[in-house]
Design a protein around this motif. Structure first.
Motif, PDB file in Angstrom:
ATOM      1  N   ALA A  99     -31.623  -2.808  32.410  1.00  0.00           N
ATOM      2  CA  ALA A  99     -30.552  -2.793  31.420  1.00  0.00           C
ATOM      3  C   ALA A  99     -29.481  -3.825  31.718  1.00  0.00           C
ATOM      4  O   ALA A  99     -28.783  -4.289  30.809  1.00  0.00           O
ATOM      5  CB  ALA A  99     -29.925  -1.404  31.326  1.00  0.00           C
ATOM      6  N   SER A 100     -29.319  -4.231  32.981  1.00  0.00           N
ATOM      7  CA  SER A 100     -28.272  -5.182  33.338  1.00  0.00           C
ATOM      8  C   SER A 100     -28.743  -6.629  33.292  1.00  0.00           C
ATOM      9  O   SER A 100     -27.946  -7.551  33.480  1.00  0.00           O
ATOM     10  CB  SER A 100     -27.725  -4.890  34.737  1.00  0.00           C
ATOM     11  N   ALA A 101     -30.043  -6.843  33.029  1.00  0.00           N
ATOM     12  CA  ALA A 101     -30.592  -8.203  32.997  1.00  0.00           C
ATOM     13  C   ALA A 101     -30.289  -8.872  31.660  1.00  0.00           C
ATOM     14  O   ALA A 101     -30.333  -8.229  30.598  1.00  0.00           O
ATOM     15  CB  ALA A 101     -32.096  -8.168  33.231  1.00  0.00           C
ATOM     16  N   ILE A 102     -30.004 -10.150  31.689  1.00  0.00           N
ATOM     17  CA  ILE A 102     -29.759 -10.918  30.459  1.00  0.00           C
ATOM     18  C   ILE A 102     -31.025 -10.914  29.611  1.00  0.00           C
ATOM     19  O   ILE A 102     -32.140 -11.032  30.131  1.00  0.00           O
ATOM     20  CB  ILE A 102     -29.323 -12.346  30.810  1.00  0.00           C
ATOM     21  N   VAL A 103     -30.867 -10.772  28.304  1.00  0.00           N
ATOM     22  CA  VAL A 103     -32.020 -10.687  27.405  1.00  0.00           C
ATOM     23  C   VAL A 103     -32.891 -11.932  27.561  1.00  0.00           C
ATOM     24  O   VAL A 103     -32.376 -13.041  27.758  1.00  0.00           O
ATOM     25  CB  VAL A 103     -31.590 -10.498  25.933  1.00  0.00           C
ATOM     26  N   PRO A 104     -34.218 -11.768  27.501  1.00  0.00           N
ATOM     27  CA  PRO A 104     -35.118 -12.895  27.780  1.00  0.00           C
ATOM     28  C   PRO A 104     -34.877 -14.115  26.906  1.00  0.00           C
ATOM     29  O   PRO A 104     -34.999 -15.258  27.375  1.00  0.00           O
ATOM     30  CB  PRO A 104     -36.513 -12.293  27.533  1.00  0.00           C
ATOM     31  N   GLU A 105     -34.520 -13.902  25.647  1.00  0.00           N
ATOM     32  CA  GLU A 105     -34.358 -15.038  24.743  1.00  0.00           C
ATOM     33  C   GLU A 105     -33.129 -15.890  25.059  1.00  0.00           C
ATOM     34  O   GLU A 105     -32.998 -17.009  24.550  1.00  0.00           O
ATOM     35  CB  GLU A 105     -34.317 -14.581  23.287  1.00  0.00           C
ATOM     36  N   LEU A 106     -32.232 -15.376  25.909  1.00  0.00           N
ATOM     37  CA  LEU A 106     -31.052 -16.137  26.311  1.00  0.00           C
ATOM     38  C   LEU A 106     -31.006 -16.316  27.825  1.00  0.00           C
ATOM     39  O   LEU A 106     -29.943 -16.590  28.399  1.00  0.00           O
ATOM     40  CB  LEU A 106     -29.776 -15.434  25.837  1.00  0.00           C
ATOM     41  N   ALA A 107     -32.132 -16.179  28.488  1.00  0.00           N
ATOM     42  CA  ALA A 107     -32.182 -16.228  29.946  1.00  0.00           C
ATOM     43  C   ALA A 107     -31.603 -17.538  30.470  1.00  0.00           C
ATOM     44  O   ALA A 107     -31.897 -18.618  29.942  1.00  0.00           O
ATOM     45  CB  ALA A 107     -33.615 -16.059  30.426  1.00  0.00           C
ATOM     46  N   PRO A 108     -30.755 -17.469  31.494  1.00  0.00           N
ATOM     47  CA  PRO A 108     -30.165 -18.687  32.059  1.00  0.00           C
ATOM     48  C   PRO A 108     -31.230 -19.606  32.656  1.00  0.00           C
ATOM     49  O   PRO A 108     -32.300 -19.158  33.089  1.00  0.00           O
ATOM     50  CB  PRO A 108     -29.252 -18.153  33.164  1.00  0.00           C
ATOM     51  N   ILE A 109     -30.912 -20.877  32.685  1.00  0.00           N
ATOM     52  CA  ILE A 109     -31.757 -21.863  33.343  1.00  0.00           C
ATOM     53  C   ILE A 109     -30.965 -22.464  34.503  1.00  0.00           C
ATOM     54  O   ILE A 109     -29.767 -22.203  34.654  1.00  0.00           O
ATOM     55  CB  ILE A 109     -32.233 -22.961  32.377  1.00  0.00           C
ATOM     56  N   ALA A 110     -31.645 -23.261  35.312  1.00  0.00           N
ATOM     57  CA  ALA A 110     -31.003 -23.873  36.471  1.00  0.00           C
ATOM     58  C   ALA A 110     -29.754 -24.647  36.049  1.00  0.00           C
ATOM     59  O   ALA A 110     -29.770 -25.364  35.046  1.00  0.00           O
ATOM     60  CB  ALA A 110     -31.985 -24.804  37.174  1.00  0.00           C
ATOM     61  N   GLY A 111     -28.688 -24.470  36.809  1.00  0.00           N
ATOM     62  CA  GLY A 111     -27.442 -25.169  36.537  1.00  0.00           C
ATOM     63  C   GLY A 111     -26.454 -24.380  35.706  1.00  0.00           C
ATOM     64  O   GLY A 111     -25.297 -24.800  35.569  1.00  0.00           O
ATOM     65  N   GLU A 112     -26.889 -23.260  35.132  1.00  0.00           N
ATOM     66  CA  GLU A 112     -25.981 -22.408  34.356  1.00  0.00           C
ATOM     67  C   GLU A 112     -25.433 -21.307  35.263  1.00  0.00           C
ATOM     68  O   GLU A 112     -26.171 -20.702  36.044  1.00  0.00           O
ATOM     69  CB  GLU A 112     -26.706 -21.818  33.146  1.00  0.00           C
ATOM     70  N   LEU A 113     -24.139 -21.046  35.141  1.00  0.00           N
ATOM     71  CA  LEU A 113     -23.482 -20.052  35.978  1.00  0.00           C
ATOM     72  C   LEU A 113     -23.739 -18.646  35.443  1.00  0.00           C
ATOM     73  O   LEU A 113     -23.650 -18.414  34.232  1.00  0.00           O
ATOM     74  CB  LEU A 113     -21.974 -20.317  36.000  1.00  0.00           C
ATOM     75  N   VAL A 114     -24.036 -17.714  36.340  1.00  0.00           N
ATOM     76  CA  VAL A 114     -24.143 -16.299  35.989  1.00  0.00           C
ATOM     77  C   VAL A 114     -23.054 -15.550  36.750  1.00  0.00           C
ATOM     78  O   VAL A 114     -23.045 -15.540  37.988  1.00  0.00           O
ATOM     79  CB  VAL A 114     -25.524 -15.718  36.322  1.00  0.00           C
ATOM     80  N   VAL A 115     -22.127 -14.959  36.013  1.00  0.00           N
ATOM     81  CA  VAL A 115     -21.000 -14.236  36.589  1.00  0.00           C
ATOM     82  C   VAL A 115     -21.314 -12.743  36.591  1.00  0.00           C
ATOM     83  O   VAL A 115     -21.683 -12.181  35.550  1.00  0.00           O
ATOM     84  CB  VAL A 115     -19.717 -14.495  35.769  1.00  0.00           C
ATOM     85  N   ARG A 116     -21.162 -12.102  37.729  1.00  0.00           N
ATOM     86  CA  ARG A 116     -21.300 -10.653  37.828  1.00  0.00           C
ATOM     87  C   ARG A 116     -19.907 -10.040  37.857  1.00  0.00           C
ATOM     88  O   ARG A 116     -19.046 -10.508  38.602  1.00  0.00           O
ATOM     89  CB  ARG A 116     -22.104 -10.288  39.075  1.00  0.00           C
ATOM     90  N   LYS A 117     -19.702  -8.998  37.079  1.00  0.00           N
ATOM     91  CA  LYS A 117     -18.369  -8.413  36.961  1.00  0.00           C
ATOM     92  C   LYS A 117     -18.455  -6.901  36.849  1.00  0.00           C
ATOM     93  O   LYS A 117     -19.520  -6.356  36.494  1.00  0.00           O
ATOM     94  CB  LYS A 117     -17.635  -8.991  35.742  1.00  0.00           C
ATOM     95  N   THR A 118     -17.351  -6.223  37.122  1.00  0.00           N
ATOM     96  CA  THR A 118     -17.288  -4.759  36.987  1.00  0.00           C
ATOM     97  C   THR A 118     -16.134  -4.339  36.083  1.00  0.00           C
ATOM     98  O   THR A 118     -15.783  -3.165  36.038  1.00  0.00           O
ATOM     99  CB  THR A 118     -17.119  -4.088  38.359  1.00  0.00           C
ATOM    100  N   VAL A 119     -15.552  -5.299  35.380  1.00  0.00           N
ATOM    101  CA  VAL A 119     -14.458  -5.045  34.440  1.00  0.00           C
ATOM    102  C   VAL A 119     -14.756  -5.822  33.166  1.00  0.00           C
ATOM    103  O   VAL A 119     -15.679  -6.646  33.142  1.00  0.00           O
ATOM    104  CB  VAL A 119     -13.094  -5.479  35.036  1.00  0.00           C
ATOM    105  N   PRO A 120     -14.020  -5.599  32.085  1.00  0.00           N
ATOM    106  CA  PRO A 120     -14.362  -6.265  30.831  1.00  0.00           C
ATOM    107  C   PRO A 120     -14.324  -7.785  30.873  1.00  0.00           C
ATOM    108  O   PRO A 120     -15.230  -8.447  30.371  1.00  0.00           O
ATOM    109  CB  PRO A 120     -13.323  -5.702  29.857  1.00  0.00           C
ATOM    110  N   SER A 121     -13.293  -8.383  31.441  1.00  0.00           N
ATOM    111  CA  SER A 121     -13.157  -9.834  31.386  1.00  0.00           C
ATOM    112  C   SER A 121     -14.133 -10.548  32.313  1.00  0.00           C
ATOM    113  O   SER A 121     -14.284 -10.176  33.485  1.00  0.00           O
ATOM    114  CB  SER A 121     -11.730 -10.249  31.759  1.00  0.00           C
ATOM    115  N   ALA A 122     -14.753 -11.604  31.798  1.00  0.00           N
ATOM    116  CA  ALA A 122     -15.636 -12.431  32.623  1.00  0.00           C
ATOM    117  C   ALA A 122     -14.841 -13.297  33.596  1.00  0.00           C
ATOM    118  O   ALA A 122     -15.429 -13.906  34.497  1.00  0.00           O
ATOM    119  CB  ALA A 122     -16.491 -13.325  31.729  1.00  0.00           C
TER     120      ALA A 122
END
Length: 211
Positions: A99-122
């Motif tokens: 459930a926490s994984a980014i949907v496959p159709e928008l999956a990040p590629i190399a060089g794109e930042l993935v931010v992990r957060k526990t509050v609303p703001s990225a």
């Protein structure tokens, strides 16, 4: 024009601001759990995900910095906070949870930042602002969900940190349309430029070409 809109216009809200390059793209929390109406989804989130696919392709083709965010809590719940107390199901969004994984159709590629957060703001407590600054971003296009929650919180922080947010109406979604519409109105009046992705990309192209 509604009476509410007239009040805002009379008081000087909703002024358009220039959309200056360089551009960047932030995709907020388009993860499997928010795409599933049985978990955290519903409303117009599915259509927003679909509309974001060509937007992401455009950003990649144009060489824009692209960042994604996910809500990820510790496996033992050690980072349990007010957000997860208000919405206890958020604690199920862990690093290796589907459930926490980014949907496959928008999956990040190399060089794109993935931010992990526990509050609303990225932005809060993450390296997102520093990363966008390092990449020279001035105008930040924003897609994601939910419009009234994590999208709005991220937009307010983006504006507060000196980025110009550009919210794409067809690329943001919420589980309920009332809060979605109200939040778009509010962001347009106070914090961001708000328009559909077609109009936004046309303005971005004009800004780059100098026309």
């Amino acid at each position: 024009m509604s009476e509410e809109s007239q009040v805002f216009k009379r008081q000087g809200f909703g002024t358009d601001v220039d959309l200056a390059p360089p551009f960047g793209l932030l995709i907020v929390d388009f993860v499997n759990g928010f795409a599933d109406p049985a978990i955290f989804g519903g409303g117009n989130i599915a259509s927003a995900i679909a509309s974001t696919q060509p937007l992401l392709q455009h950003a990649r083709h144009s060489g824009w910095p692209v960042a994604h965010s996910r809500i990820v809590f510790a496996d033992d719940g050690a980072d349990h906070n007010v957000f997860s107390r208000k919405v206890p199901g958020m604690l199920t969004l862990r690093e290796n949870c589907h459930a926490s994984a980014i949907v496959p159709e928008l999956a990040p590629i190399a060089g794109e930042l993935v931010v992990r957060k526990t509050v609303p703001s990225a932005f809060f407590g993450t390296m997102l602002a520093a990363w966008l600054t390092q990449h020279g971003v001035s105008t930040l296009l924003v897609a994601g969900c939910v419009t009234s929650g994590c999208v709005r919180a991220s937009v307010v922080d983006a504006m507060s940190l000196g980025f110009t947010p550009l919210v794409l109406t067809d690329c943001v979604g919420d589980r309920a349309i009332g809060p979605h519409d109200a939040s778009l109105f509010d962001m347009q009046q106070k914090y961001a430029m708000v328009m559909n992705s077609q109009a936004a990309l046309a303005l971005c192209s004009q800004a780059v070409s100098g026309n």
